[in-house]
Design an enzyme around this catalytic site. Structure first.
Site, PDB file in Angstrom:
ATOM      1  N   THR A  41      33.942 -62.272 -12.359  1.00  0.00           N
ATOM      2  CA  THR A  41      32.937 -62.724 -11.386  1.00  0.00           C
ATOM      3  C   THR A  41      31.845 -61.670 -11.323  1.00  0.00           C
ATOM      4  OG1 THR A  41      34.584 -63.915 -10.107  1.00  0.00           O
ATOM      5  CG2 THR A  41      32.545 -63.330  -8.978  1.00  0.00           C
ATOM      6  N   LYS A  69      30.365 -70.118  -9.817  1.00  0.00           N
ATOM      7  CA  LYS A  69      31.483 -69.322  -9.307  1.00  0.00           C
ATOM      8  C   LYS A  69      31.118 -68.642  -7.982  1.00  0.00           C
ATOM      9  CE  LYS A  69      35.022 -66.600  -8.799  1.00  0.00           C
ATOM     10  NZ  LYS A  69      36.256 -67.088  -8.200  1.00  0.00           N
ATOM     11  N   LYS A  95      31.072 -58.199  -1.874  1.00  0.00           N
ATOM     12  CA  LYS A  95      30.352 -58.145  -3.150  1.00  0.00           C
ATOM     13  C   LYS A  95      29.914 -59.541  -3.577  1.00  0.00           C
ATOM     14  CE  LYS A  95      32.278 -58.690  -6.917  1.00  0.00           C
ATOM     15  NZ  LYS A  95      33.145 -58.808  -8.110  1.00  0.00           N
TER      16      LYS A  95
END
Lengths: 292, 292, 292, 292
Positions: C94, C170, C239
């Site tokens: 990711t 994602k 994040k």
């Protein structure tokens, strides 16, 4: 003093000019060299090499953003590569806290001194030598800048020996202005949909509670819906809120109002506000409410 | 003038006193009658019946909230039931736009005149006769109040003939102050976590961009974290934001910053801030960031 | 297939293991080499050089963040420097949209093929070969990955030929999960302060409107206030919201709910939530309301 | 059972019909009497007096909002005035927590029993007898309703003996749906501006993480931008968020996401969305980003 001045934009031109007028020996550098012409007429020396601007005791940079400062200061043949031992770089641009930290480290490694000294004030204040200067760095380094700062501003505030603190103060100040703009935008959207004259309302506010010029100036623009020409363009406002939030993230400080402003600026830019004054975020509340 | 004055709280006591001093014939009413004693010593007449306070050309109400105004004005033997034909009721309390509309309708039906005239200023300003008065209603009705207003305030702003417009202006003004408090709270949370002295920072701000007293006063409280005793208590702040949002909802104006403030006030009250000054919402950003 | 696999963390270990079990010839690399031992026991080959992992037709990276991917892929002796002509790099980590764009450009320049193929699923799903794979890139490059993807996931979704689109999907998916967590946190804060049993409430919700497992699993953690051990730690959640907002900023899309989540994560981390599951943001609404 | 049924709107008609089909003796009342005709054909008895509908053991109300319930239940010749001793009123409308508390008190004073039993489900579910019923009140009072509830819903959840708890659960459930709509709106604004097909994206989401029907149904409407005809109109959504925030304010729970939703609904209505489905708030993120 022998001073280099790098960056002859809206702000820098007036500033450099004031240094010349004050009797300093000024070498100016700008990426597009034609901007230097009027200054040369005033008595400055122009150069096409950054190195030449770094030959004296002090070099001042006044550039648009992190990218420009990074390239001018840290690039090959840039300020760090050129400045003499113990000479001072005063960075007066509005840049990120993180970049200011990097500059501080680079200058320290190179045996140079570094002062972060961003300013409050619009181009007219720069031209009039009426800026407010927020300076941070080693006391003696700031002392060394004072003869120059005296020509540039009406007052210098010292806020400690960590240079990046000055950048944080500058960014937070722009956040406070943007917050005020948003609050006026919402209040005006409310009262004008409630049938109240925007001008009358604004006069009432600014002659009672909110007497600071910043309310009068921005309030007038918002009440009249006049956002062109831009005094401080929307993309610059967006950049400063971004840098504020980046500094806040590094310190782990949630700033909800800054987040709200971030979303407003993105909306303004997404809807074509690129060339408007940053205070145009104030019209978004009115638009949301079906006005205008 | 023969004036009735209803509501002898922090604000009302000083206001009624100024009316007496200016030579008006004043009849005061307060639910707790002992508050009237000092005014009687100044020359006012006290009464235990609202009706008595409605015997003259003008009755002024200065009460805590919608509930109090509703009961005093619309209740049995209240102002509407007692006031003479063509006499004026000047409602100076901070109340909802919706209630002001109801009062206007009730007075019109009863052949009376109604002016909404909320004020800006703290109790000290009320005592000094230095309030700012925001008046709306029929021109002649406002004219009739001017001899009284001259004793109460430093300036009267007229903002049209719909009384509820004055209430909207008042609420929006409190929203603007709360917005400023929030912005200072976030900025101070940021810079103080960044190692900058809060006092130095505040002095810088208030001597440059934000010179209005409202920044200095609230900024000082926030920088020092001193929120007691409350000048204007948190529940009152919450109430005013609630009324602002209610007015905005009726007009279908989304006010994001007001929503943010609403959430702050609820959090402050949920965490025990009942007795703090409303500016204590400014410490929530610091708390969120792990400070204090 | 001859496959290199780089990154043996919580997710990567199970994934590499499934590739081995499916009969592929797998060379594994991990910065800390001891993580490779169990895989070698299963039949993988371990290497201490990235280059060795790039000797086959396909190399898969499954790393923690942009920094790790940048260093492994773009560093000296990294994937781009090592991979053969026309070989495929499938980046399953990711990472940011911006980094994915850089990888795509670097691989294209080097005559290699690049597929972005991030996954949905927790470590248990990785170990069970039940991941959902979101793949973007040239059709033939994705085709080349299918034998590997078949061993890793229960389904592969193709969403176009621009690799970074898969990263955007994602990130947006994690945003949606975080949004759901926030909504549950607020709803539970409300009903539990209203005296309703959190467990009963959650059972009602998840057996009626919100039957997706993601509601049951996170809802259970929130209702019980059990955020340790972290399945997906708070800093990773922060994040991902940061990367979502960065992608949104580049596209000039204001995402207010994402901004709200950003502030929640910063608050959680500022208050010591580093080791908690990211769903611990849900307890902040309860804390704000004076509960817990 | 002998049951009165008051309120033959989109939901009530199907519900009353199911009671008739289940063999109950049903007397229906609706302000506009013509709505009763189809039910009379099914075997119900129609009346033009609320009192007649209150002659049995149980009366059910299914009305549009607080105002309608207040007038039907608390008005002269209303439910409280008419219902027999120990008979049960089951209020199945979505109303405020505060009104439910008032109804509970009024029925208690009158020696009647009161159950709050709001439902989850759209008109089709009501017609099919597939509602989810959230019931709160005295156990025996709920027991008395069960024969009726069995005909109306697929499951009855009991959540305690304070009736208003059921209303709080119902409101919070609508908040959760609106939150989901907002999250999908932002995610779709992001990915579609990023060039990803909205349909493909939605299929991916709803076949992996978000399998609940509520995601599929609303997601489909949002992906296609089809908000008419309204299944649940925007003003009703706004009302439910308003009631949620009112309940939260009374409990002093700040709900930031609910505040965000409040602003979205106001914007939607201010911009002419009166007749759209409430999921149309999802298009505001796209509009902000310059799409559509």
């Amino acid at each position: 003093m022998k001073i280099g001045f790098i960056g002859l934009g809206h702000m820098g031109t007036g500033m450099a000019c004031n240094l010349v007028k004050a009797g300093h020996e000024v070498t100016v550098y700008n990426r597009s060299p034609e901007k230097a012409t009027p200054l040369v007429e005033q008595g400055a020396r122009a150069t096409s090499e950054i190195t030449d601007a770094c030959a004296g005791e002090l070099v001042i940079t006044m550039l648009a953003d992190d990218h420009a400062v990074e390239s001018v200061v840290l690039g090959a043949s840039g300020v760090v590569a050129s400045l003499g031992n113990n000479a001072v770089h005063a960075s007066m641009s509005t840049v990120s806290v993180a970049l200011s930290e990097r500059l501080a480290a680079a200058h320290a490694t190179a045996g140079q001194r570094y002062v972060a000294a961003p300013v409050f004030g619009r181009p007219e204040a720069a031209a009039a030598g009426k800026l407010f200067i927020v300076a941070a760095g080693a006391d003696q380094a700031i002392d060394a800048c004072l003869p120059a700062f005296a020509a540039l501003g009406q007052k210098t505030f010292r806020i400690g020996d960590r240079p990046e603190a000055a950048n944080l103060v500058k960014l937070s100040g722009n956040f406070l202005i943007a917050a005020m703009i948003e609050s006026l935008g919402e209040a005006l959207a409310l009262v004008s949909k409630g049938g109240i004259d925007r001008r009358v309302y604004l006069d009432l506010l600014t002659s009672t509670l909110f007497t600071a010029p910043v309310y009068k100036n921005y309030g007038g623009m918002i009440a009249e819906g006049k956002f062109e020409p831009a005094g401080f363009a929307a993309p610059l406002g967006q950049k400063d809120i971004r840098l504020t939030l980046a500094a806040a993230e590094a310190l782990r400080v949630a700033m909800r109002l800054a987040s709200l402003l971030r979303d407003r600026f993105l909306t303004l830019l997404a809807q074509g506000g690129e060339n408007l004054d940053w205070s145009a975020i104030a019209r978004l509340a009115a638009k949301d409410s079906g006005q205008g």
